[in-house]
Scaffold this active site. Structure first.
Site, PDB file in Angstrom:
ATOM      1  CE  LYS A  94     -17.528  57.337  61.458  1.00 39.32           C
ATOM      2  NZ  LYS A  94     -18.581  56.667  61.940  1.00 39.32           N
ATOM      3  CE1 TYR A 125      -0.730  30.704  47.698  1.00 40.10           C
ATOM      4  CE2 TYR A 125      -1.374  32.845  47.475  1.00 40.10           C
ATOM      5  CZ  TYR A 125      -0.540  31.972  47.817  1.00 40.10           C
ATOM      6  OH  TYR A 125       0.674  32.066  48.574  1.00 40.10           O
ATOM      7  CG  MET A 137      -1.233  39.593  52.337  1.00 39.87           C
ATOM      8  SD  MET A 137      -0.197  38.900  53.893  1.00 39.87           S
ATOM      9  CE  MET A 137      -1.580  37.685  54.428  1.00 39.87           C
ATOM     10  NE  ARG A 172     -25.558  53.152  65.571  1.00 37.19           N
ATOM     11  CZ  ARG A 172     -24.583  53.482  64.861  1.00 37.19           C
ATOM     12  NH1 ARG A 172     -23.781  52.589  64.202  1.00 37.19           N
ATOM     13  NH2 ARG A 172     -24.499  54.858  64.628  1.00 37.19           N
TER      14      ARG A 172
END
Length: 397
Positions: free
Chosen positions: A39, A255, A303, A131
């Site tokens: 997955k 930054y 980023m 769950r």
């Protein structure tokens, strides 16, 4: 120009995947099958190549969380038995049935929908995860109502990766009792509850099938060094030095001016960032490897770029040099587990956060031969839990 470099590259060693699957299979008694969990795009490694490698090494089932993940594997002509762990809508259940994938069920309404779609069903028993799942009497009723569609009984451990054995032992006892009862009534039923941690921890948790996720990728389900446990990490995450900048005392980089030089310094500009999976929280605290040396990430991670403080020796690093975020360089290495500890999270999250835009390259390290040049991931990263918590153990659903 620096031809031949990828700005963000995940190199996946498929021979390591096969080694890990064979190692896990070697822990199992004859007749116990292994489900490789692929997955979340194979925990960021690539679902299709990993699935093929795992099946070659002895896995006989594949586990996914969503119907689209099952469809991706079927579209790649992978025919192994498959189980979808997660909740599905009625339309998704029909798609799962068309993909010849079994599904987990935990309510009569969901079971009825699965039966209409003619999907094989695995009754989800809540032995303590808290769950999705049903209690003992509900599991008995669902098994009886499933009829010929009944394929399995499953549960999931909440604390198999933790030191305190009490809750794990209690869960195992509850599942053992119910599995024995239902297997007596339905001899063909496949009982399974073990994730990677339980598979490596206790043979009594193996039953008919184990569902191994994190260990398939050579990552430790216990958050420690995987190598002494016989596992080989399959993932290297790298970039390269795009340029080198000299800064003077008082000059800042990035930054928020989170790095201000207190003396002359040399910085490497590296074209990878938090959109690629290098967490912004590693600002001023994470390390990379360049030419076998540890160098500190310095200044705010952006980023798409970050900067690294270089050694004083101008000859030590040059543009084009490989920058290793996960993996080995020379005699040094950085494990996903090391990064996870810095981030106060788990290795699952570190691997899954390697983003879709990072190029995947598949190699056979043992033969030193590249088997596929590049492939982009198509499945978004999965969320995971902080270490030491037991509310949502993430190996299988």
């Amino acid at each position: 120009m620096l031809d031949g470099r990828e700005r963000a590259l995940a190199t996946v060693d498929l021979s390591a995947v096969r080694h890990n699957v064979a190692t896990l299979a070697g822990l199992l008694a004859p007749g116990v099958s292994l489900c490789a969990v692929v997955k979340a795009n194979g925990y960021g490694h690539g679902a299709v190549p990993v699935a093929r490698a795992a099946l070659r090494a002895g896995a006989s089932w594949l586990g996914v969380a969503t119907v689209s993940e099952a469809e991706e594997l079927r579209e790649a002509a992978i025919a192994a038995p498959m189980l979808v762990f997660g909740p599905l809508t009625g339309r998704e259940l029909a798609r799962a049935a068309r993909a010849h994938a079994d599904v987990a069920v935990w309510s009569r309404a969901f079971l009825d929908e699965a039966l209409r779609g003619r999907a094989g069903v695995h009754v989800k028993f809540n032995s303590g995860m808290g769950r999705l799942g049903v209690r003992e009497h509900e599991a008995r009723a669902l098994a009886a109502a499933a009829g010929a569609a009944l394929a399995g009984l499953m549960s999931h451990f909440a604390t198999a990766d933790e030191d305190d054995p009490a809750f794990f032992t209690a869960q195992l006892a509850r599942f053992t009792a119910l599995a024995g009862e239902l297997k007596a009534a339905y001899p063909r039923l496949v009982a399974h509850t073990a994730n990677s941690a339980a598979t490596m921890r206790d043979p009594g948790a193996h039953f008919d099938l184990v569902r191994t996720g994190i260990a398939v990728y050579g990552l430790s389900p216990f958050g420690d060094d995987p190598v002494p446990r016989g596992l080989r990490p399959a993932l290297r995450l790298t970039s390269y030095v795009a340029g080198i900048r000299e800064v003077e005392p008082g000059e800042s980089v990035g930054y928020g001016r989170r790095f201000i030089a207190d003396g002359p310094a040399r910085l490497a500009i590296v074209p990878i960032g938090y959109a690629d999976g290098v967490a912004r929280a590693l600002t001023n605290r994470g390390d990379v490897l360049i030419a076998g040396r540890r160098c500190r990430i310095t200044g705010t991670i952006s980023m798409d770029q970050l900067t690294v403080l270089l050694p004083d020796d101008p000859a030590a690093v040059k543009p084009g040099d490989e920058v290793v975020f996960i993996g080995r360089s020379g005699h040094e290495r950085i494990l996903a587990e090391d990064v996870a500890r810095l981030l106060d999270t788990i290795n699952y999250e570190v691997a899954c956060d390697v983003s879709p835009r990072v190029v995947r390259r598949y190699v056979e390290a043992s033969a030193d031969a590249e088997v596929r040049s590049s492939l982009r991931s198509e499945v978004p990263a999965a969320a995971a839990m902080p270490p030491g918590t037991s509310a949502d153990a993430p190996d299988t659903a």
